[in-house]
Scaffold this motif. Sequence first.
Motif, short mmCIF file in Angstrom:
data_model
loop_
_atom_site.label_atom_id
_atom_site.label_comp_id
_atom_site.label_asym_id
_atom_site.label_seq_id
_atom_site.Cartn_x
_atom_site.Cartn_y
_atom_site.Cartn_z
N VAL A 1 8.41 -12.67 21.01
CA VAL A 1 7.68 -11.50 20.52
C VAL A 1 7.57 -11.63 19.00
CG1 VAL A 1 7.63 -9.00 20.28
CG2 VAL A 1 8.56 -10.02 22.36
N PRO A 2 6.38 -11.52 18.44
CA PRO A 2 6.27 -11.55 16.97
C PRO A 2 7.11 -10.44 16.34
CG PRO A 2 4.10 -11.73 17.98
CD PRO A 2 5.06 -11.40 19.09
N LEU A 3 7.66 -10.75 15.18
CA LEU A 3 8.58 -9.79 14.55
C LEU A 3 7.93 -8.42 14.36
CD1 LEU A 3 11.18 -10.22 11.85
CD2 LEU A 3 9.30 -8.67 11.34
N VAL A 4 6.68 -8.41 13.93
CA VAL A 4 6.05 -7.11 13.62
C VAL A 4 5.81 -6.29 14.87
CG1 VAL A 4 4.99 -7.91 11.49
CG2 VAL A 4 3.73 -8.12 13.63
N GLN B 1 8.10 -6.10 17.35
CA GLN B 1 9.39 -5.82 17.98
C GLN B 1 9.84 -4.39 17.69
OE1 GLN B 1 12.57 -8.54 17.70
NE2 GLN B 1 11.28 -10.36 17.77
N THR B 2 10.52 -3.82 18.66
CA THR B 2 11.23 -2.57 18.41
C THR B 2 12.57 -2.90 17.74
OG1 THR B 2 12.38 -2.67 20.52
CG2 THR B 2 10.23 -1.55 20.48
N THR B 3 13.13 -1.89 17.12
CA THR B 3 14.45 -2.10 16.51
C THR B 3 15.47 -2.49 17.57
OG1 THR B 3 13.93 -0.52 14.76
CG2 THR B 3 16.25 -1.02 15.12
N TRP C 1 15.16 -6.05 18.40
CA TRP C 1 15.68 -6.86 17.30
C TRP C 1 17.20 -6.94 17.36
CZ3 TRP C 1 14.34 -10.28 13.78
CH2 TRP C 1 15.23 -10.54 12.76
N VAL C 2 17.83 -5.81 17.63
CA VAL C 2 19.28 -5.81 17.73
C VAL C 2 19.73 -6.75 18.85
CG1 VAL C 2 21.28 -4.37 18.32
CG2 VAL C 2 19.54 -3.50 16.75
N ALA D 1 8.55 -19.26 15.41
CA ALA D 1 7.67 -18.12 15.61
C ALA D 1 7.94 -17.53 16.99
CB ALA D 1 6.22 -18.57 15.51
N GLY D 2 7.99 -16.22 17.06
CA GLY D 2 8.25 -15.54 18.32
C GLY D 2 9.72 -15.35 18.62
N PHE D 3 10.54 -16.15 17.97
CA PHE D 3 11.99 -16.07 18.17
C PHE D 3 12.71 -15.93 16.82
CE2 PHE D 3 10.46 -18.33 21.91
CZ PHE D 3 11.11 -17.65 22.93
N VAL D 4 12.11 -15.18 15.93
CA VAL D 4 12.66 -15.09 14.57
C VAL D 4 14.09 -14.59 14.59
CG1 VAL D 4 12.42 -13.92 12.34
CG2 VAL D 4 10.39 -14.79 13.52
#
Lengths: 261, 230
Positions: free
Chosen positions: B80-83, B85-87, B90-91, B131-134
């Motif tokens: 998922v691109p970073l922008v 992603q939900t918080t 990300w966690v 990319a996608g796995f930042v």
Amino acid sequence: MNPGLVPGGRLLEGRVVLVTGGASGLGLGMATAMAAHGAAVVLACRRSETGEPAAAGLREAGHDVRCVRCDVTSADDLRTAVDATVTAHGRLDCMVHNAIAPTGGPTRIQDVAQDHWDAMVATAIRATFEGARAAHPHLREAGGSMILMTSSAGMEGSASLPVYAMVKAAQRTLAKGLAAEWGADGIRVNCIAPVADTPAMERAYDENPVLQERLLERTPLGRIGDPLGDVGPAAVFLASDMARFMTGQTLCVDGGGFLGL
Amino acid sequence: MADGTRTLLVGDGPLVDGLHDGLVDRGHVVAQVVPVRTDGGTGIEAGTGTGISTGIGAGVSLIGRPDLVVHVPPVPASPVPLVDQTTQRWVEACEAPMAEAFAVARACRPHLSDRARLVWVVPTVAMGGAAGFVGSAAASEGIRALAKSAARQWGPEGLTTAVLAVAPELAFPSDAGAGARISATAGPALGRPGDAFGDIAPLLDLLADPAARFMTGATLVADGGVWMAP
């Protein structure tokens, strides 16, 4: 030759920069250097009582600098800081995420407290994520860049600051991943790995009496860096068109202290 | 090579299954600890987060003080691109795996045998980003730094650490892994990404062997020859 590419010129004329942790130390040094190169700078500071005087001092020197209160552990604060910057100046060309919680003194892995872990992750990792999300549309519009602060500790590990080493390593690869994702948007993402005398470093010296001596021993240039004179130019360079073909990279600005890259 | 090596294997999924079988096949006595990851927890202390401390204690009670601890941190199922992603995502992708790795290090430390080794198995995107796995790549690099810091702290006590960096195709679910390959232009020199049983487990065996006793904090790249830097 494009005058904007002349070293020593005003490399950031017309650019707008947001610096977290900009009230003192590395953040203030980089902000000052970028302002001196013509950038309009917004200092995002957790405490207005330190950020406002810092901004006022730079304005007295003729620079275009303002302060916005921002606790980087708050996604809302980061979005507000980005929005305030764009509202004030109409654009955002560079975001420097410099803020981080105090590293504390030497700590055994077994003894790391949950609140220390949480603070380091929140300020270094979560804030990068939330700040990047907030800044992305504006950086894309401007063809701008993001600068993250990393450390040689993240590259070689640290016997004394294991959590700091982890989050700094993570930020470096985070920059690489963002560079890969955002390249098509024309956004560059790079890192600076500095060693400089700052209030935070002074606290570290107090907590680890042998630190300064060890740093000097391993530094070929024989001194600790200066936030404005040594690290500031690296931030100017990375934010400028001089570095327009650089992304995903780390500049070590440490007097040669880490030679492992 | 290391018959009877007592190994704690922390993690789950196909990669861990392959490592488990490969280590058992090579004579290791293996206890597997499966973290409870229902809440994206970021606790590092005993009694918090993923139950690592309790699980490791149970594993030690089964096999005794481990000679080798292997942790395979969790990875996201899809890019998922970073922008976007939900918080929370990300966690789960970044902060929770780092916390789990730290929790493993501190929870196993009191149980380790003399000259034991702690190994993390991460995808090579740790070094190159992806990319996608930042978030996952960032976490993996943070874990590499943990291995180095632990090596420096615990080296004087005779303990060693290492990282095994494996192909994204092995670490991530199949389709996602291919997309995370570091170099789009260069496939593996050996023509395949490897398999956990036959290619990676033997390296864990090697790391547990006294022959590897002077190597610590280092990363072994076992991706069939994609990542060759520096």
